[in-house]
Design a protein around this motif. Structure first.
Motif, PDB file in Angstrom:
ATOM      1  N   PHE A   1       0.860  -1.183   0.000  1.00 61.62           N
ATOM      2  CA  PHE A   1       0.000   0.000   0.000  1.00 61.62           C
ATOM      3  C   PHE A   1       0.898   1.235   0.000  1.00 61.62           C
ATOM      4  N   ASP A   2       0.845   2.038  -1.064  1.00 60.80           N
ATOM      5  CA  ASP A   2       1.712   3.211  -1.163  1.00 60.80           C
ATOM      6  C   ASP A   2       0.947   4.500  -1.405  1.00 60.80           C
ATOM      7  N   ASP A   3      -0.334   4.468  -1.128  1.00 61.99           N
ATOM      8  CA  ASP A   3      -1.166   5.670  -1.300  1.00 61.99           C
ATOM      9  C   ASP A   3      -1.362   6.351   0.055  1.00 61.99           C
ATOM     10  N   TYR A   4      -0.239   6.685   0.712  1.00 61.98           N
ATOM     11  CA  TYR A   4      -0.325   7.281   2.050  1.00 61.98           C
ATOM     12  C   TYR A   4       0.876   8.196   2.256  1.00 61.98           C
ATOM     13  N   GLU A   5       0.636   9.356   2.860  1.00 62.20           N
ATOM     14  CA  GLU A   5       1.692  10.323   3.123  1.00 62.20           C
ATOM     15  C   GLU A   5       1.649  10.778   4.577  1.00 62.20           C
ATOM     16  N   VAL A   6       2.823  11.118   5.113  1.00 66.20           N
ATOM     17  CA  VAL A   6       2.927  11.653   6.466  1.00 66.20           C
ATOM     18  C   VAL A   6       3.684  12.975   6.411  1.00 66.20           C
ATOM     19  N   LEU A   7       3.522  13.789   7.472  1.00 59.21           N
ATOM     20  CA  LEU A   7       4.094  15.138   7.507  1.00 59.21           C
ATOM     21  C   LEU A   7       4.971  15.327   8.739  1.00 59.21           C
ATOM     22  N   MET A   8       6.032  16.147   8.579  1.00 60.73           N
ATOM     23  CA  MET A   8       6.877  16.558   9.700  1.00 60.73           C
ATOM     24  C   MET A   8       7.098  18.066   9.612  1.00 60.73           C
ATOM     25  N   ALA A   9       7.020  18.767  10.744  1.00 61.58           N
ATOM     26  CA  ALA A   9       7.141  20.215  10.777  1.00 61.58           C
ATOM     27  C   ALA A   9       8.500  20.669  10.253  1.00 61.58           C
ATOM     28  N   GLN A  10       8.549  21.827   9.633  1.00 60.56           N
ATOM     29  CA  GLN A  10       9.757  22.304   8.965  1.00 60.56           C
ATOM     30  C   GLN A  10      10.915  22.573   9.927  1.00 60.56           C
ATOM     31  N   GLY A  11      10.654  22.878  11.179  1.00 61.09           N
ATOM     32  CA  GLY A  11      11.733  23.154  12.122  1.00 61.09           C
ATOM     33  C   GLY A  11      12.376  21.923  12.703  1.00 61.09           C
ATOM     34  N   ALA A  12      11.899  20.745  12.341  1.00 58.93           N
ATOM     35  CA  ALA A  12      12.365  19.507  12.962  1.00 58.93           C
ATOM     36  C   ALA A  12      13.462  18.846  12.138  1.00 58.93           C
ATOM     37  N   ASN A  13      14.268  18.030  12.820  1.00 55.73           N
ATOM     38  CA  ASN A  13      15.218  17.148  12.148  1.00 55.73           C
ATOM     39  C   ASN A  13      14.765  15.697  12.159  1.00 55.73           C
ATOM     40  N   TYR A  14      13.903  15.335  13.125  1.00 58.73           N
ATOM     41  CA  TYR A  14      13.510  13.929  13.247  1.00 58.73           C
ATOM     42  C   TYR A  14      12.092  13.825  13.790  1.00 58.73           C
ATOM     43  N   LYS A  15      11.359  12.846  13.258  1.00 59.57           N
ATOM     44  CA  LYS A  15      10.048  12.517  13.795  1.00 59.57           C
ATOM     45  C   LYS A  15       9.845  11.019  13.699  1.00 59.57           C
ATOM     46  N   SER A  16       9.266  10.461  14.754  1.00 60.77           N
ATOM     47  CA  SER A  16       8.919   9.051  14.787  1.00 60.77           C
ATOM     48  C   SER A  16       7.428   8.906  14.519  1.00 60.77           C
ATOM     49  N   PHE A  17       7.069   8.088  13.537  1.00 59.34           N
ATOM     50  CA  PHE A  17       5.673   7.873  13.157  1.00 59.34           C
ATOM     51  C   PHE A  17       5.235   6.490  13.631  1.00 59.34           C
TER      52      PHE A  17
ATOM     53  N   ASP B   1       4.381  18.702  18.141  1.00 54.69           N
ATOM     54  CA  ASP B   1       3.878  17.454  17.555  1.00 54.69           C
ATOM     55  C   ASP B   1       4.751  16.249  17.892  1.00 54.69           C
ATOM     56  N   GLY B   2       5.734  16.430  18.790  1.00 56.02           N
ATOM     57  CA  GLY B   2       6.588  15.325  19.182  1.00 56.02           C
ATOM     58  C   GLY B   2       7.828  15.171  18.325  1.00 56.02           C
ATOM     59  N   SER B   3       7.900  15.876  17.210  1.00 55.90           N
ATOM     60  CA  SER B   3       9.131  15.878  16.415  1.00 55.90           C
ATOM     61  C   SER B   3      10.176  16.719  17.143  1.00 55.90           C
ATOM     62  N   PHE B   4      11.419  16.631  16.723  1.00 53.14           N
ATOM     63  CA  PHE B   4      12.425  17.444  17.409  1.00 53.14           C
ATOM     64  C   PHE B   4      13.552  17.854  16.473  1.00 53.14           C
ATOM     65  N   ALA B   5      14.106  19.025  16.796  1.00 44.86           N
ATOM     66  CA  ALA B   5      15.314  19.510  16.141  1.00 44.86           C
ATOM     67  C   ALA B   5      16.510  19.092  16.984  1.00 44.86           C
ATOM     68  N   VAL B   6      17.671  18.962  16.348  1.00 43.12           N
ATOM     69  CA  VAL B   6      18.861  18.542  17.079  1.00 43.12           C
ATOM     70  C   VAL B   6      20.047  19.417  16.690  1.00 43.12           C
ATOM     71  N   SER B   7      21.075  19.335  17.524  1.00 47.34           N
ATOM     72  CA  SER B   7      22.369  19.931  17.205  1.00 47.34           C
ATOM     73  C   SER B   7      23.316  18.819  16.773  1.00 47.34           C
ATOM     74  N   ASN B   8      24.466  19.209  16.253  1.00 49.94           N
ATOM     75  CA  ASN B   8      25.548  18.242  16.151  1.00 49.94           C
ATOM     76  C   ASN B   8      25.990  17.872  17.557  1.00 49.94           C
ATOM     77  N   ALA B   9      26.640  16.727  17.690  1.00 50.87           N
ATOM     78  CA  ALA B   9      27.073  16.268  19.005  1.00 50.87           C
ATOM     79  C   ALA B   9      28.500  16.724  19.291  1.00 50.87           C
ATOM     80  N   LEU B  10      28.838  16.788  20.576  1.00 51.45           N
ATOM     81  CA  LEU B  10      30.187  17.111  21.015  1.00 51.45           C
ATOM     82  C   LEU B  10      30.740  15.927  21.797  1.00 51.45           C
ATOM     83  N   TYR B  11      31.955  15.532  21.467  1.00 46.39           N
ATOM     84  CA  TYR B  11      32.654  14.490  22.212  1.00 46.39           C
ATOM     85  C   TYR B  11      33.661  15.170  23.126  1.00 46.39           C
TER      86      TYR B  11
END
Length: 439
Positions: A131-147, A285-295
Motif C-alpha cells: 500500500f503506497d497511497d499514504y503520506e505523512v508530515l513533519m514540521a519544517q523546524g524539525a530534524n527527526y520525527k517518529s511515526f 507534535d513530538g518531532s524534534f530539532a537537534v544539534s551536532n554532538a560534542l565528544y
C-alpha cells in the motif's frame, strides 16, 4: 430396610455452578448478538476460562515493513516535510474478503482506507499487499520525527493485534540547532555551551522544550566522524570534537536527556570520564530539532618524552637508532630513549645548546610545529596579512612555523589565537598530524 444414597452438594459449590453457567450462557448469547462469534466472544471466552489450545481460523493482517521517502521539502505556503509511506501488509491467517481496513500514523496524521478493490481489501492467506497511497508530515523546524503506524481491521476480525503496529522515523539534515560548541571552560570542569537557532526556523524552535542529552563513556561513532575543535581556558587549551548528527546517534537509548533553560548552558562534567552531548528541541507534535554532538574526551597533556613516542606512533615513523645517544640526560635506559634517538636521527629534533633533552618538561604547542613541518616537508611560507594570530608576532621564535601552518591551510580550528606557550595535548598533536597525513 436398605438406605438410599443421595448426592450431597455443598451449598457454596452449587451457587458457584449457577454463576458460571449463567456467565457462559450470557457470553455466548452476547457473542451471537454482536455478530463476531469467534473473535469477539468465543475466543475471549475460552481464554478467560483457561482453554488455551483452541485455535480459531480467521484473518490475521499485520504490518511487515514500512519505508519512508521524502517527496516534498517545506515551502512558504506549506511548512512541512512530506514523505511517501510504502506499507507492506501480510495476511498471516485465513483469507480477507472485502475487509474494511484503515491505517493511521499517529497524532496529527491523516487516516486512510486500505483497499485493492472497490469495497475493501481482499487478501488470501499468506499473501502480501503493498500500500503506497499514504503520506505523512513533519514540521519544517524539525530534524527527526517518529511515526507510529497502526492498522485496524474493522469488520472481519484480526487474530493477533500485536502485529498491527510499526514505527518508522524520518531524519533530515543539517542540524537546525546550529553552532553548538563550548564557549568557555574554567579548568574546574565547568563548561559553558552555546548554540543558536537556524534563522529560517527560529519562530518554530524558540518555543521548543530544549533538552541536553548526555552519554558517559560512549563511543558509538567512528574516528572519521569527529572534527577537531578547542577552547581556551584559564590555564590550558581544551581539545574536543564535533560529531555530525545522525539518526542512529540521536535515537540511541543510551543518551539521557535533561531540561535546558537557556541558549547559553552551563554544565559540570567529571573529566576523568568521557562524554558525548547534543541538544534536542522538542516541538509540539513530538518531532524534534537537534544539534551536532560534542565528544568531550579526557585531556592528556604531554611532556617532551611522551611527545616523542606519540609522534613516532602517530606518524608510523620507523624506529632508527644506532646505539649512540646524543643528549646528556638520555642514556638508553629510559623507556623513551629509542623514540628520542629516532627523531634525532631523522633530523626532527633541534639540538639544544646544552644538549640536554629534559624529557620531564612540558611540551608546548609551539614546540610541535618545527618537527611536524619538517617531517611532512611543508613549505615555510608567510601569506599576505600576517601575522594571522594575535599572540604570535613577528619577533616570536614560533612566527614562521605558525604562519606556515596557516599558509598550508592547517589552522582552521584555531581562531585568532594559537596559544604557543600553553601545554600541548595528545589530541592537539594527533589533529595536526592527521591534517597533513590525510591530504
Amino acid at each position: 430396610m436398605k438406605k438410599k444414597n443421595y448426592l450431597k452438594i455443598n451449598p457454596l459449590v452449587f451457587v458457584c455452578g449457577l454463576v458460571i453457567s449463567g456467565y457462559l450462557f450470557a457470553s455466548i448469547v452476547g457473542a451471537f448478538s454482536e455478530g463476531s462469534l469467534f473473535q469477539g466472544s468465543v475466543l475471549s471466552l475460552f481464554n478467560k476460562i483457561g482453554v488455551t489450545d483452541y485455535q480459531a481460523e480467521y484473518p490475521d493482517l499485520g504490518i511487515e515493513k514500512i519505508t519512508l521517502i521524502k517527496s516534498t521539502n517545506p515551502s512558504g505556503n506549506f511548512p512541512y516535510y512530506k514523505y511517501k509511506a510504502t506499507v507492506v501488509l501480510r495476511n498471516y491467517g485465513e483469507g480477507l474478503d472485502k475487509a474494511e481496513v484503515t491505517i493511521n500514523a499517529g497524532k496529527g496524521q491523516k487516516s486512510a482506507f486500505v483497499r485493492n478493490e472497490l469495497y475493501g481489501l481482499t487478501l488470501p492467506k499468506g499473501e502480501r499487499f503493498i500500500f503506497d497511497d499514504y503520506e505523512v508530515l513533519m514540521a519544517q523546524g524539525a530534524n527527526y520525527k517518529s511515526f507510529d503506524f497502526e492498522i485496524d481491521v474493522k469488520d472481519q476480525g484480526d487474530r493477533d493485534a500485536g502485529n498491527n503496529s510499526y514505527t518508522a522515523g524520518a531524519f533530515e539534515e543539517p542540524a537546525n540547532l546550529q553552532s553548538f560548541e563550548i564557549s568557555a571552560y574554567d579548568n574546574d570542569e565547568d563548561f559553558d555551551f552555546d548554540y543558536r537557532l537556524a534563522n529560517k526556523y527560529e519562530a518554530d524552535l524558540s518555543e521548543a522544550g530544549m533538552l541536553m542529552c548526555v552519554a558517559e563513556n560512549y563511543r558509538g561513532f567512528e574516528e572519521n566522524d569527529m572534527r577537531y575543535a578547542e577552547v581556551d581556558t584559564t590555564k590550558d587549551v581544551y581539545s574536543y570534537y564535533k560529531i555530525k548528527a545522525s539518526e542512529e546517534l540521536i535515537v540511541d537509548e543510551e543518551f539521557e536527556c535533561d531540561e535546558v533553560r537557556a541558549n547559553a548552558v552551563r554544565e559540570d562534567f567529571d573529566l576523568d570520564e568521557e562524554y558525548v552531548v547534543f541538544l534536542k528541541g522538542v516541538l509540539e507534535d513530538g518531532s524534534f530539532a537537534v544539534s551536532n554532538a560534542l565528544y568531550l574526551p579526557e585531556q592528556e597533556y604531554m611532556n617532551r618524552a611522551e611527545f616523542t613516542k606519540l609522534f613516532v606512533d602517530y606518524t608510523g615513523l620507523e624506529i632508527y637508532t644506532d646505539g649512540q645517544y646524543y643528549y646528556k640526560d638520555v642514556f638508553g635506559e629510559e623507556w623513551y630513549a629509542p623514540y628520542v634517538q629516532t627523531m634525532f636521527n631523522h633530523g626532527l629534533l633541534p639540538s639544544p645548546i646544552d644538549f640536554r633533552f629534559r624529557g620531564d618538561d612540558a611540551m608546548h604547542r609551539g614546540d610541535i610545529l618545527e618537527p611536524l613541518l619538517h617531517y611532512f616537508d611543508a613549505d615555510l611560507f608567510v601569506e599576505d596579512g600576517a601575522p594571522h594570530f594575535h599572540d604570535v608576532q613577528k619577533n616570536s621564535d614560533d612566527y614562521f612555523f605558525v604562519e606556515s601552518l596557516y599558509s598550508n591551510v592547517k589552522a582552521s580550528s584555531f581562531g585568532i589565537y594559537f596559544h604557543p606557550d600553553k601545554r600541548a595535548s595528545r589530541h592537539f598533536l594527533k589533529y595536526l598530524i592527521d591534517e597533513f597525513a590525510n591530504e
